[in-house]
Write a protein that holds these residues in place. Sequence first.
Motif, PDB file in Angstrom:
ATOM      1  N   SER A  34       0.846  -1.189   0.000  1.00 48.21           N
ATOM      2  CA  SER A  34       0.000   0.000   0.000  1.00 48.21           C
ATOM      3  C   SER A  34       0.884   1.242   0.000  1.00 48.21           C
ATOM      4  N   GLU A  64      -1.141  11.519  10.431  1.00 46.17           N
ATOM      5  CA  GLU A  64      -2.498  11.084  10.075  1.00 46.17           C
ATOM      6  C   GLU A  64      -2.474  10.300   8.755  1.00 46.17           C
ATOM      7  N   PHE A  65      -1.688  10.761   7.800  1.00 50.23           N
ATOM      8  CA  PHE A  65      -1.562  10.071   6.516  1.00 50.23           C
ATOM      9  C   PHE A  65      -0.939   8.687   6.707  1.00 50.23           C
ATOM     10  N   GLU A  67      -1.001   6.870   9.448  1.00 53.50           N
ATOM     11  CA  GLU A  67      -1.988   6.033  10.139  1.00 53.50           C
ATOM     12  C   GLU A  67      -3.053   5.522   9.173  1.00 53.50           C
ATOM     13  N   GLU A  68      -3.567   6.391   8.329  1.00 51.05           N
ATOM     14  CA  GLU A  68      -4.599   5.995   7.362  1.00 51.05           C
ATOM     15  C   GLU A  68      -4.071   4.954   6.384  1.00 51.05           C
ATOM     16  N   THR A  69      -2.841   5.153   5.926  1.00 45.35           N
ATOM     17  CA  THR A  69      -2.244   4.214   4.979  1.00 45.35           C
ATOM     18  C   THR A  69      -2.006   2.855   5.630  1.00 45.35           C
ATOM     19  N   LEU A  71      -3.606   1.611   8.249  1.00 45.48           N
ATOM     20  CA  LEU A  71      -4.913   1.003   8.481  1.00 45.48           C
ATOM     21  C   LEU A  71      -5.472   0.416   7.188  1.00 45.48           C
ATOM     22  N   GLY A  72      -5.359   1.144   6.105  1.00 45.82           N
ATOM     23  CA  GLY A  72      -5.833   0.653   4.815  1.00 45.82           C
ATOM     24  C   GLY A  72      -5.110  -0.620   4.395  1.00 45.82           C
ATOM     25  N   GLN A  75      -6.354  -3.519   6.583  1.00 42.48           N
ATOM     26  CA  GLN A  75      -7.692  -3.939   6.171  1.00 42.48           C
ATOM     27  C   GLN A  75      -7.643  -4.704   4.851  1.00 42.48           C
TER      28      GLN A  75
END
Length: 103
Positions: A34, A64-65, A67-69, A71-72, A75
């Motif tokens: 990712s 934040e970026f 963390e989002e990456t 998490l993605g 998932q």
Amino acid sequence: MAGVGKLLKQAQKMQKQMQAIQDELAERVFEVSSGGGAVEIQITGQGEFKGLKIDPEFLKEDAEFVEETLLGAIQEAAQKAKDESEEAMSALTGGMGGFPGLM
């Protein structure tokens, strides 16, 4: 009662095949990438995480970026493991969802 005995043997055979598939899934490792390769996750077909690699340059990005990456990626890896498991079991059961109580 011969029909019941035959059904029981078929159920036992299917249960052994399911166990073999689960064993195979536990050994298969899938890699999910990712963020353009900034994050790589290794996961087995049973959903056990085996590895995580993060490009050090990626950690310099906004928290934040990152963390989002992450998490993605997690998932996506979990979904990949789930999809592979469902596909393997569906191939065994012919798409009929298995037998209740055997899975």
